[in-house]
Design a protein around this motif. Structure first.
Motif, mmCIF file in Angstrom:
data_model
loop_
_atom_site.group_PDB
_atom_site.id
_atom_site.type_symbol
_atom_site.label_atom_id
_atom_site.label_comp_id
_atom_site.label_asym_id
_atom_site.label_seq_id
_atom_site.Cartn_x
_atom_site.Cartn_y
_atom_site.Cartn_z
ATOM 1 N N ARG B 162 0.836 -1.193 0.000
ATOM 2 C CA ARG B 162 0.000 0.000 0.000
ATOM 3 C C ARG B 162 0.878 1.254 0.000
ATOM 4 N NH1 ARG B 162 -3.698 -0.732 4.747
ATOM 5 N NH2 ARG B 162 -3.996 -2.719 3.742
ATOM 6 N N LEU B 163 1.901 1.226 0.854
ATOM 7 C CA LEU B 163 2.813 2.361 0.976
ATOM 8 C C LEU B 163 3.548 2.595 -0.339
ATOM 9 C CD1 LEU B 163 4.047 4.394 2.945
ATOM 10 C CD2 LEU B 163 5.690 2.637 3.613
ATOM 11 N N ALA B 164 4.030 1.517 -0.956
ATOM 12 C CA ALA B 164 4.783 1.638 -2.204
ATOM 13 C C ALA B 164 3.893 2.205 -3.306
ATOM 14 C CB ALA B 164 5.361 0.289 -2.604
ATOM 15 N N SER B 165 2.636 1.767 -3.367
ATOM 16 C CA SER B 165 1.798 2.248 -4.465
ATOM 17 C C SER B 165 1.407 3.710 -4.241
ATOM 18 C CB SER B 165 0.591 1.336 -4.675
ATOM 19 O OG SER B 165 -0.359 1.559 -3.680
ATOM 20 N N ARG B 166 1.278 4.099 -2.957
ATOM 21 C CA ARG B 166 0.997 5.504 -2.677
ATOM 22 C C ARG B 166 2.197 6.370 -3.091
ATOM 23 N NH1 ARG B 166 -0.028 6.106 3.106
ATOM 24 N NH2 ARG B 166 1.689 7.569 3.133
#
Lengths: 78, 223
Positions: B162-166
């Motif tokens: 989730r963090l990487a895609s944000r």
């Protein structure tokens, strides 16, 4: 709770036979007093208190599950 | 990122901060003290310690057997912990990119789900504590730095994704608008996830700015 704390402490120290947990009930809940070999104090406290914090967090979670309040005290051998 | 400079009131604190940023142990780095701290008089003329910490070549990767031994010890410890908390769950082992990954999987019932939530804790705090204890136990029993990651129902994996895609989303916007953006404050692990993700987007670069706990990643157009 007592058994959980004994287990964690014994896994961490050099001298597991010296690990003792004394359970005290008061109006705020359960107080678990952990005693280890004085040589092993550093092992259960950890750098900057990290290990002690982790122990408290896990015991707290287990206590929530039982619907009680539990605090861990690491008894100073001095 | 192989080198960082950090400042703090004492040399020890500065080194510690730099190690956290690098995700390294003291044995893996070379430390250069750029400035000794000075007390000053009533706050006048005082200065912080500044250190430069550089990663030396990583020690040889742990062998397959080391990793398996670590995973065994870690799994035993976590299983012991779960049973003493009274949780019913299984510990699955996976090797992922040279990292051993232990995933705790609970049952299907509503109570079991609640139990796994409890084991993760608020913002993953309890899971972090379990990971920390596992790390110490493995290091204590093997004498090696523990490379086992403990997760509950892929919580960390999902968080990381989730963090990487944000981060990629913000990076693409920065590439489009040409305006730098700062993300929320993050811990060293989260910042590394973001830096790695941003590195995959062309036309932008990232660095960290500020002091913990307010240190955050800034993404800007590549000059």
């Amino acid at each position: 709770m007592k058994e959980l704390l004994e287990y964690i402490a014994r896994e961490l120290v050099e001298n597991p036979d010296a690990v003792e947990v004394n359970e005290v009930h008061d109006d705020r809940g359960i107080l678990l007093q952990l005693t280890v070999d004085p040589e092993d104090m550093g092992k259960v406290i950890g750098k900057g208190g990290r290990t002690a914090r982790a122990i408290r967090q896990v015991v707290k979670a287990a206590a929530i599950r039982e619907g009680v309040h539990a605090a861990v005290e690491i008894v100073d051998p001095g | 990122m192989d080198e960082v400079e950090r400042s703090a009131p004492s040399v020890e604190e500065a080194i510690e901060a730099a190690l956290a940023e690098l995700g390294a142990t003291e044995q893996e780095v070379a430390v250069q003290i750029l400035q000794e701290p000075r007390g000053g008089f009533m706050g006048v003329g005082s200065q912080e310690a500044v250190v430069r910490v550089r990663l030396r070549a990583r020690r040889e990767e742990a062998t397959e057997e080391d990793l398996e031994e670590q995973a065994e010890i870690a799994a035993d410890f976590v299983e012991g912990l779960l049973s003493r908390i009274g949780l019913v769950a299984e510990v699955e082992q996976q090797v992922d990119d040279g990292t051993m990954y232990l995933n705790v999987v609970g049952g299907e019932s509503e109570d079991d789900e609640e139990d796994m939530g409890l084991l993760i804790g608020r913002h993953g705090q309890t899971l972090e504590a379990v990971q920390e204890l596992t790390r110490v136990v493995v290091a204590h029993k093997t004498g090696l730095r523990c490379r086992v990651i403990v997760d509950v129902e892929d919580y960390k994996k999902r968080q990381r994704a989730r963090l990487a895609s944000r981060a990629v989303e913000v990076a693409r916007r920065v590439a489009r608008t040409g305006k730098e953006e700062a993300l929320d404050p993050m811990n060293p692990y989260e910042r590394k996830v973001v830096h790695d993700a941003v590195a995959g987007v062309s036309g932008v670069e990232s660095s960290s700015r500020g002091e913990d706990p307010d240190r955050r990643v800034v993404i800007r157009p590549r000059s």
